[in-house]
Design a protein around this motif. Structure first.
Motif, short mmCIF file in Angstrom:
data_model
loop_
_atom_site.label_atom_id
_atom_site.label_comp_id
_atom_site.label_asym_id
_atom_site.label_seq_id
_atom_site.Cartn_x
_atom_site.Cartn_y
_atom_site.Cartn_z
N GLY A 162 46.51 16.84 96.52
CA GLY A 162 45.24 17.53 96.03
C GLY A 162 45.46 17.37 94.58
N GLY A 163 46.98 17.31 93.98
CA GLY A 163 47.17 17.51 92.90
C GLY A 163 47.29 19.02 92.42
N ALA A 164 47.90 19.06 91.09
CA ALA A 164 48.46 20.62 90.65
C ALA A 164 47.14 21.29 90.65
CB ALA A 164 48.90 20.36 89.30
N LEU A 165 45.94 21.21 90.33
CA LEU A 165 44.99 22.06 90.38
C LEU A 165 44.50 22.51 91.68
CD1 LEU A 165 42.42 20.36 87.77
CD2 LEU A 165 43.90 22.10 87.45
N VAL A 166 44.86 21.77 92.81
CA VAL A 166 44.53 22.11 94.04
C VAL A 166 45.83 22.76 94.54
CG1 VAL A 166 44.32 21.28 96.45
CG2 VAL A 166 42.78 20.30 94.63
N ALA A 167 47.01 22.81 94.12
CA ALA A 167 48.18 23.22 94.64
C ALA A 167 48.36 24.78 94.40
CB ALA A 167 49.47 22.44 94.04
N ALA A 226 38.20 25.62 96.75
CA ALA A 226 37.13 24.46 97.15
C ALA A 226 36.42 23.92 95.79
CB ALA A 226 35.74 25.21 97.43
N ARG A 227 36.61 24.75 94.56
CA ARG A 227 36.15 24.23 93.32
C ARG A 227 37.38 23.12 92.83
NH1 ARG A 227 35.09 29.58 91.99
NH2 ARG A 227 36.94 29.82 91.00
N ALA A 228 38.47 23.50 92.95
CA ALA A 228 39.43 22.58 92.60
C ALA A 228 39.49 21.21 93.53
CB ALA A 228 40.84 23.26 92.89
#
Length: 473
Positions: A313-318, A352-354
């Motif tokens: 998911g990448g850093a924004l999701v992590a 959810a936004r990320a």
């Protein structure tokens, strides 16, 4: 330099990995007053995304980008929350009783925790093409590690091949630092643009869209880019000397001193699998992902998985994944400490936004078959020098899956423990047998999941628990 070992034998929560998810999780549990241990094998915090963020010699913030420097506040939070942070710690074992085997400074230790958050991040997907094992051929991630930690740029004639956000990010960073790139070979399947259209609305509303578009434009304005590449090969005598490719029905070849490969990242599953965490095949991301509940807890009670180890998911999701897992741990172990901290609903909303736009990226950058499942004498298992032909021959005489293949070819039994060949072996055997990757399965992983020395094992206390730690599996 002496590396400090953990100060205690038991903690409320152990967080493994000091990337975005691990830092976010440890900061939250530390603030709640839980005895928190954050373990990471690098010399400093940040993981791969924020690699060397506290020590990088690249001080011009425009080069590495604002997303890189945004991690500094989480490093500061983790360091100031009361959590105990041990860098240079190799975690080589985790069992269902939440006992963790680690090596620090040449000595092994066994640590107990009431809860464990695995934030082990991602690995680059194997890119098994002819010549990928030649000296001078590296992954994009490895080149970026060198750039961030040492400020070193590629030297000589440089070619980058593959697809995905990290490829374009590294290319932009190299160019911003004054480096040169002779050619970018974009392997994105052109049919994927149509396949990704149903997910376009969410992607346009995500933070990825404008950043990604600007980065690709930046690279295309300053480097030659060839799109629609369907075949790649590296060749040379003793090291890479030429790169050949096919695009639009035309074959081209050019000299190269450095060849960088990348076709996305996949969850680093080794420690979780060795601990008994159930995994399933994720057909959208073409990898194994842990089965988790809404809080990030796995099939092993008390073991949570966050960050890219839970699915790319990448850093924004992590970051919100790490916080969701941490909040669940706090609510279980010390519910009264949750006042004043972000609640579960707000954290889930942030997650959810990320995650908006991820389906578009997964579909667009789905690696083509020919770059995942090699043919002929292309090496699959680098440690044991096993080729695609070797594996197909083994299937023909009775090998049914990756674990049976070990007896035929020793694949997955070298120092990397399958990290560089596991996905390729699964997909190759699935195709050869006419089955799905789920039916074929993955290597059976056991401790130690990282190489450790006999002297480190000898430093363990001589008791039954230590014996089981090195024999479990």
């Amino acid at each position: 330099m002496t590396i400090p070992s953990p100060k205690r034998e038991e903690y409320d929560v152990a967080v493994i990995g000091a990337g975005p998810a691990g830092l976010a999780g440890a900061a939250l549990t530390g603030k709640a007053g839980l005895a928190t241990l954050l373990l990471d094998e690098n010399i400093g915090p940040g993981g791969q995304v924020w690699r060397a963020i506290t020590t990088t010699p690249v001080r011009d913030k425009g080069i590495l980008g604002e997303d890189y420097w945004s991690g500094m506040h989480l490093v500061d939070e983790a360091r100031g929350c009361g959590a105990e942070i041990v860098q240079g710690a190799t975690v080589w074992s985790l069992d269902r009783n939440l006992e963790i085997g680690i090596s620090v400074g040449g000595a092994a230790h066994l640590i107990k925790a009431k809860r464990v958050i695995l934030a082990t991040g991602a690995l680059e997907r194997p890119f098994p093409i002819p010549g990928w094992t030649l000296p001078g051929v590296m992954t994009v991630g490895a080149a970026q590690t060198i750039l961030k930690s040492s400020g070193l740029l590629p030297q000589g004639r440089t070619v980058i091949a593959g697809q995905g956000p990290l490829l374009w990010l590294l290319a932009a960073q190299i160019l911003r630092m004054g480096g040169t790139i002779d050619l970018v070979l974009d392997t994105t399947d052109r049919r994927n643009y149509l396949r990704a259209l149903p997910h376009a609305a969410a992607f346009l509303a995500s933070p990825y869209f404008f950043k990604g578009l600007a980065m690709m434009r930046e690279v295309r304005a300053r480097a030659r880019v060839v799109s629609g590449v369907t075949k790649i090969e590296a060749a040379g005598s003793g090291r890479v000397e030429t790169v050949s490719y096919e695009a639009g029905g035309r074959n081209e070849s050019l000299p190269a001193d450095l060849f960088l490969l990348h076709q996305g990242v996949v969850p680093n599953v080794n420690l979780a699998m060795a601990a008994g965490v159930q995994h399933t095949w994720n057909d959208r991301q073409l990898c194994w992902s842990p089965a988790l509940d809404a809080h990030g807890e796995s099939s092993v009670k008390g073991v949570y998985v966050a960050g890219d180890g839970a699915g790319i998911g990448g850093a924004l999701v992590a970051v919100p994944r790490g916080q969701v897992a941490a909040r669940a741990v706090i609510d279980t172990l010390k519910p009264d400490a949750g006042a004043g901290l972000p609640d579960h609903d707000s954290l889930k909303a942030a997650l959810a936004r990320a995650e908006r736009g991820r389906a578009f990226l997964d579909t667009l950058f789905r690696p083509p078959r020919q770059f995942r499942i090699p043919e002929g004498e292309t090496i699959v298992c680098r440690c044991e020098e096993v080729t695609a032909s070797d594996i197909r021959q083994s299937v023909a005489i009775g090998a049914t899956g990756p674990n049976q293949l070990k007896a035929y070819r020793r694949t997955g039994m070298g120092p990397c423990q399958g990290r560089l060949c596991g996905l390729t072996v699964t997909e190759l055997m699935a195709e050869a047998r006419g089955k799905s990757p789920s039916e074929i399965g993955y290597y059976r992983l056991r401790a130690p999941v990282k190489p450790i020395t006999v002297s480190e094992l000898a430093s363990l206390p001589k008791n039954e628990s230590a014996t089981k730690a090195v024999e479990r599996g």
